[in-house]
Scaffold this motif. Structure first.
Motif, PDB file in Angstrom:
ATOM      1  N   GLY A  58       0.805  -1.214   0.000  1.00 17.78           N
ATOM      2  CA  GLY A  58       0.000   0.000   0.000  1.00 17.78           C
ATOM      3  C   GLY A  58       0.836   1.261   0.000  1.00 17.78           C
ATOM      4  O   GLY A  58       0.314   2.366  -0.131  1.00 17.78           O
ATOM      5  N   THR A  59       2.164   1.116   0.106  1.00 18.95           N
ATOM      6  CA  THR A  59       3.064   2.271   0.071  1.00 18.95           C
ATOM      7  C   THR A  59       3.210   2.786  -1.359  1.00 18.95           C
ATOM      8  O   THR A  59       3.383   2.009  -2.299  1.00 18.95           O
ATOM      9  N   VAL A  60       3.134   4.102  -1.513  1.00 21.72           N
ATOM     10  CA  VAL A  60       3.302   4.742  -2.815  1.00 21.72           C
ATOM     11  C   VAL A  60       4.581   5.574  -2.777  1.00 21.72           C
ATOM     12  O   VAL A  60       4.799   6.351  -1.847  1.00 21.72           O
ATOM     13  N   PHE A  61       5.432   5.389  -3.803  1.00 22.90           N
ATOM     14  CA  PHE A  61       6.653   6.199  -3.851  1.00 22.90           C
ATOM     15  C   PHE A  61       6.990   6.558  -5.288  1.00 22.90           C
ATOM     16  O   PHE A  61       6.481   5.962  -6.252  1.00 22.90           O
ATOM     17  N   VAL A  62       7.847   7.557  -5.420  1.00 26.55           N
ATOM     18  CA  VAL A  62       8.332   8.019  -6.720  1.00 26.55           C
ATOM     19  C   VAL A  62       9.838   7.831  -6.745  1.00 26.55           C
ATOM     20  O   VAL A  62      10.514   8.055  -5.732  1.00 26.55           O
ATOM     21  N   LEU A  63      10.367   7.385  -7.877  1.00 20.78           N
ATOM     22  CA  LEU A  63      11.814   7.325  -8.052  1.00 20.78           C
ATOM     23  C   LEU A  63      12.249   8.489  -8.916  1.00 20.78           C
ATOM     24  O   LEU A  63      11.919   8.559 -10.107  1.00 20.78           O
ATOM     25  N   ASP A  64      12.964   9.409  -8.289  1.00 17.52           N
ATOM     26  CA  ASP A  64      13.460  10.597  -8.981  1.00 17.52           C
ATOM     27  C   ASP A  64      14.969  10.444  -9.125  1.00 17.52           C
ATOM     28  O   ASP A  64      15.730  10.848  -8.246  1.00 17.52           O
ATOM     29  N   GLY A  65      15.394   9.815 -10.207  1.00 21.34           N
ATOM     30  CA  GLY A  65      16.817   9.524 -10.365  1.00 21.34           C
ATOM     31  C   GLY A  65      17.248   8.484  -9.352  1.00 21.34           C
ATOM     32  O   GLY A  65      16.789   7.346  -9.371  1.00 21.34           O
TER      33      GLY A  65
END
Length: 257
Positions: A58-65
């Motif tokens: 349920g964890t949401v994350f973004v990979l920015d580089g």
């Protein structure tokens, strides 16, 4: 203003500044450095850089580089889906001493200065967790439409452990168990001993389940002609980063029923 008033005012400012330094940072996510990923893998799952109680399904994350930016923990029920097929885990790989120390959470000059260590890792009390797929699908679509991010990742499943055992097959220069001391922030109760073959064995026991592996989907969003376009796909290549966000007051892992 009298001298006594100035003293009390100064004292109050010191207290406020102290609280701001120690308490306020706990109220929002903060960044930490990631010192490499362990040579551990499980089929169809990604590997976290360290065992953790946060980042559940349920964890949401973004990979920015090279930066993992934590964004949300969706309010979807997460349940244990059994431990039988994940009852044992055993893997051998090459570790640097500093990575092993960071992963387990200890300080040892002799081990941390070593490199190319042969380490066999085994786990006990291994549990698999999953967010309800239908509810997670509804929740992530609603979240993506609201936040309008072009690409995010959502954790769908996880594997947790309660105990990790590290058998070091290489020479470490370690002469005494007392040379290994737990870090102040270590979540594991650490035990150090030699086996019958004279090899050093390090054990980390956790009070609560710690996530070690996770399954993730890539979710993309775009504005269509009539309605938003949302697609979800599996991620096969290993995800890697050098800095990550630790959520404030992260949810603790659940206990198996």
């Amino acid at each position: 203003m009298s001298k006594r008033s100035w003293i009390w005012l100064s004292f109050g400012l010191v207290i406020i500044i102290g609280l701001a330094v120690t308490v306020v940072p706990l109220l929002w996510p903060h960044k930490v450095q990631v010192n490499g990923f362990p040579p551990l893998a499980y089929p169809d799952f990604q590997t976290w850089p360290t065992p953790r109680t946060f980042d559940p399904p349920g964890t949401v994350f973004v990979l920015d580089g090279t930066y993992l930016d934590y964004r949300a923990t969706l309010g979807v029920t997460v349940k244990s889906v059994g431990s039988e097929e994940f009852a044992t885990f055993n893997a051998t790989g090459k570790w640097t001493g500093s990575m092993l120390a960071n992963f387990l959470g200890f300080v040892s000059q002799s081990i941390e200065s070593a490199s190319n260590l042969d380490v066999n890792v085994s786990a006990e009390k291994v549990q698999r967790w999953r967010a309800d797929p239908a509810k997670l699908d509804v929740a992530i679509k609603a979240w993506v439409v609201k936040n309008k991010l072009p690409e995010v990742f959502v954790v769908t499943e996880a594997i947790s452990v309660r105990k990790l055992r590290y058998l070091i097959g290489s020479s470490t220069g370690l002469t005494s168990a007392s040379d290994v001391q737990p870090r102040k922030d270590s979540a594991a109760e650490i035990a150090v001993k030699k086996n019958d073959d004279g090899k050093w064995v390090l054990e980390g026991t956790y009070k609560h389940p710690h996530y070690l592996f996770y399954r993730v989907k890539r979710v993309t969003f775009s504005l269509g002609l009539n309605e938003p376009q949302i697609t979800a796909s599996d991620v096969d290549a290993p995800l890697r980063w050098t800095e990550e966000t630790v959520p404030a007051n992260p949810p603790r892992t659940l206990e198996p029923e």
